[in-house]
Write a protein that holds these residues in place. Structure first.
Motif, PDB file in Angstrom:
ATOM      1  N   ASN A 110       5.186  -9.487  -6.403  1.00 55.51           N
ATOM      2  CA  ASN A 110       6.733  -9.173  -6.003  1.00 55.51           C
ATOM      3  C   ASN A 110       6.785  -8.374  -7.187  1.00 55.51           C
ATOM      4  N   ALA A 111       6.677  -9.270  -8.708  1.00 56.72           N
ATOM      5  CA  ALA A 111       7.598  -8.563 -10.026  1.00 56.72           C
ATOM      6  C   ALA A 111       6.468  -7.391  -9.787  1.00 56.72           C
ATOM      7  N   ILE A 112       5.182  -7.065  -9.845  1.00 58.76           N
ATOM      8  CA  ILE A 112       4.366  -5.832 -10.334  1.00 58.76           C
ATOM      9  C   ILE A 112       5.056  -4.723  -8.957  1.00 58.76           C
ATOM     10  N   ALA A 113       5.224  -5.247  -7.742  1.00 59.28           N
ATOM     11  CA  ALA A 113       5.820  -4.320  -6.475  1.00 59.28           C
ATOM     12  C   ALA A 113       6.911  -3.634  -7.078  1.00 59.28           C
ATOM     13  N   ARG A 114       8.224  -4.212  -7.359  1.00 57.76           N
ATOM     14  CA  ARG A 114       9.235  -3.985  -8.139  1.00 57.76           C
ATOM     15  C   ARG A 114       8.920  -3.191  -9.134  1.00 57.76           C
ATOM     16  N   SER A 115       7.919  -3.299 -10.546  1.00 60.91           N
ATOM     17  CA  SER A 115       7.617  -2.662 -11.395  1.00 60.91           C
ATOM     18  C   SER A 115       7.514  -1.208 -10.786  1.00 60.91           C
ATOM     19  N   MET A 116       6.336  -1.207  -9.770  1.00 60.07           N
ATOM     20  CA  MET A 116       6.031   0.137  -9.557  1.00 60.07           C
ATOM     21  C   MET A 116       7.172   0.786  -8.357  1.00 60.07           C
ATOM     22  N   ALA A 117       8.159   0.079  -7.785  1.00 65.61           N
ATOM     23  CA  ALA A 117       9.216   0.933  -7.150  1.00 65.61           C
ATOM     24  C   ALA A 117       8.393   1.169  -6.039  1.00 65.61           C
ATOM     25  N   MET A 118       7.796   0.109  -5.583  1.00 64.26           N
ATOM     26  CA  MET A 118       7.326  -0.289  -4.282  1.00 64.26           C
ATOM     27  C   MET A 118       7.804  -1.273  -3.209  1.00 64.26           C
ATOM     28  N   SER A 119       7.961  -1.974  -1.974  1.00 66.81           N
ATOM     29  CA  SER A 119       7.835  -2.837  -1.153  1.00 66.81           C
ATOM     30  C   SER A 119       6.465  -3.784  -1.456  1.00 66.81           C
ATOM     31  N   ALA A 120       7.170  -5.175  -1.236  1.00 68.32           N
ATOM     32  CA  ALA A 120       6.090  -6.359  -1.765  1.00 68.32           C
ATOM     33  C   ALA A 120       5.348  -5.780  -0.315  1.00 68.32           C
ATOM     34  N   PRO A 121       5.288  -5.451   1.021  1.00 68.07           N
ATOM     35  CA  PRO A 121       4.851  -4.974   2.272  1.00 68.07           C
ATOM     36  C   PRO A 121       3.554  -4.312   1.728  1.00 68.07           C
ATOM     37  N   ALA A 122       3.998  -3.298   1.276  1.00 71.69           N
ATOM     38  CA  ALA A 122       3.403  -1.341   0.956  1.00 71.69           C
ATOM     39  C   ALA A 122       2.246  -2.759  -0.261  1.00 71.69           C
ATOM     40  N   LEU A 123       2.390  -3.595  -0.963  1.00 72.05           N
ATOM     41  CA  LEU A 123       1.096  -3.443  -2.033  1.00 72.05           C
ATOM     42  C   LEU A 123       0.295  -5.105  -1.679  1.00 72.05           C
ATOM     43  N   TYR A 124       0.752  -5.513  -0.683  1.00 68.03           N
ATOM     44  CA  TYR A 124      -0.228  -6.182   0.247  1.00 68.03           C
ATOM     45  C   TYR A 124      -1.374  -5.312   0.853  1.00 68.03           C
ATOM     46  N   TYR A 160      -3.013  -3.069  -0.877  1.00 64.48           N
ATOM     47  CA  TYR A 160      -4.209  -2.672  -1.545  1.00 64.48           C
ATOM     48  C   TYR A 160      -4.770  -4.491  -2.376  1.00 64.48           C
ATOM     49  N   PHE A 161      -4.365  -5.385  -1.961  1.00 68.85           N
ATOM     50  CA  PHE A 161      -4.651  -6.787  -2.266  1.00 68.85           C
ATOM     51  C   PHE A 161      -3.526  -7.946  -1.209  1.00 68.85           C
ATOM     52  N   ALA A 162      -5.172  -8.556  -0.677  1.00 76.22           N
ATOM     53  CA  ALA A 162      -4.586  -9.592   0.780  1.00 76.22           C
ATOM     54  C   ALA A 162      -3.711 -10.560  -0.096  1.00 76.22           C
ATOM     55  N   GLY A 163      -3.668 -10.751  -1.673  1.00 80.32           N
ATOM     56  CA  GLY A 163      -2.914 -11.963  -2.207  1.00 80.32           C
ATOM     57  C   GLY A 163      -2.976 -12.477  -3.627  1.00 80.32           C
ATOM     58  N   ARG A 164      -2.764 -13.042  -4.384  1.00 81.27           N
ATOM     59  CA  ARG A 164      -2.645 -12.996  -5.624  1.00 81.27           C
ATOM     60  C   ARG A 164      -3.246 -13.279  -6.307  1.00 81.27           C
ATOM     61  N   ASP A 165      -3.780 -14.271  -4.895  1.00 80.69           N
ATOM     62  CA  ASP A 165      -5.315 -14.785  -5.158  1.00 80.69           C
ATOM     63  C   ASP A 165      -6.788 -13.573  -5.290  1.00 80.69           C
ATOM     64  N   GLU A 166      -6.399 -12.825  -4.506  1.00 84.66           N
ATOM     65  CA  GLU A 166      -7.943 -11.556  -4.829  1.00 84.66           C
ATOM     66  C   GLU A 166      -7.426 -11.016  -6.277  1.00 84.66           C
ATOM     67  N   LEU A 167      -5.825 -10.489  -6.147  1.00 90.56           N
ATOM     68  CA  LEU A 167      -5.773  -9.345  -7.542  1.00 90.56           C
ATOM     69  C   LEU A 167      -6.331 -10.634  -8.716  1.00 90.56           C
ATOM     70  N   LEU A 168      -6.063 -11.916  -8.471  1.00 94.73           N
ATOM     71  CA  LEU A 168      -6.638 -12.860 -10.036  1.00 94.73           C
ATOM     72  C   LEU A 168      -8.455 -12.356 -10.313  1.00 94.73           C
TER      73      LEU A 168
END
Length: 231
Positions: A39-53, A55-63
């Motif tokens: 959510n913080a990453i989405a805000r920093s990139m001026a994206m909505s949280a659903p839009a960021l998802y 690209y990555f299904a969740g936090r675990d996938e990103l980590l």
């Protein structure tokens, strides 16, 4: 047949993924894996949280994706350290020193890759993480093999078979004894680094750099003692 150039949409997706991972890595370096927030990453990139998802299904996938990059970055550092030395025994020391230096410089990245399940290939991105982590081990095993073979040690049959199976995988086959020797010494060096990063050695008053160096010398000494690997 030549590879096709990525489409405009594919280029945009790759760029966005890179930006997401860069933002996540900044969070990781600042406060550890616990602070990485989609959510913080989405805000920093001026994206909505659903839009960021998308690209990555969740936090675990990103980590897990960050863990792949961390393993590869460490492998690059180890390969560079090895390339700077001409003497076989010096390459062993250089790679071991580079491993500790990298960990101390990037403790949160080291923790994610080596002290959490995210970097273990247990749950996420198993093939990519295993391949990336193997690159680090291959550097270490390679310089050890150049320095000499360790004393032969009798191993339980089950362990011997497991190590032979691992050594006969995608990595090049190494002389008998090197994979076991490498695993044992990597574990010892890793243990010292983890204790140092956790502050568990501070109360002893022992110089951790000197302690680590003596372990490297002991490792080299065991090779020299049997094979005279000083070249």
């Amino acid at each position: 047949m030549p590879e096709q150039e990525p489409t405009r949409r594919e280029r945009y997706r790759l760029q966005t993924v890179a930006e997401i991972k860069a933002a996540a890595m900044d969070q990781l370096r600042e406060g550890g894996a616990e602070t990485v927030s989609l959510n913080a990453i989405a805000r920093s990139m001026a994206m909505s949280a659903p839009a960021l998802y998308r690209y990555f299904a969740g936090r675990d996938e990103l980590l897990a994706d960050l863990a792949v990059d961390i393993h590869l970055a460490l492998a690059d550092a180890l390969e560079a350290a090895s390339a700077r030395e001409r003497c076989a025994s010096a390459r062993v020391g250089a790679v071991a020193d580079a491993y500790r230096d990298w960990a101390l410089a990037q403790p949160h990245a080291y923790h994610l890759a080596y002290e959490t399940t995210y970097g273990s290939a247990r749950d996420q991105a198993a093939d990519r993480i295993a391949s990336a982590a193997q690159r680090c081990m291959d550097v270490f095993l390679g310089v050890v093999a150049e320095a000499g073979e360790p004393p032969a040690l009798p191993l339980p049959a089950a362990l011997d078979q497991q190590i032979r199976r691992w050594n006969g995988g995608d990595q090049r086959s190494l002389p008998a004894g090197i994979p076991h020797f490498g695993l044992v010494w990597w574990s010892r060096l890793h243990g010292l680094i983890s204790l140092e990063l956790g502050g568990h050695l501070a109360a002893t008053g022992i110089d951790t750099a000197l302690l680590y160096r003596t372990e490297i010398e002991a490792m080299l000494g065991s090779l020299r003692h049997r094979y005279g690997a000083t070249a």
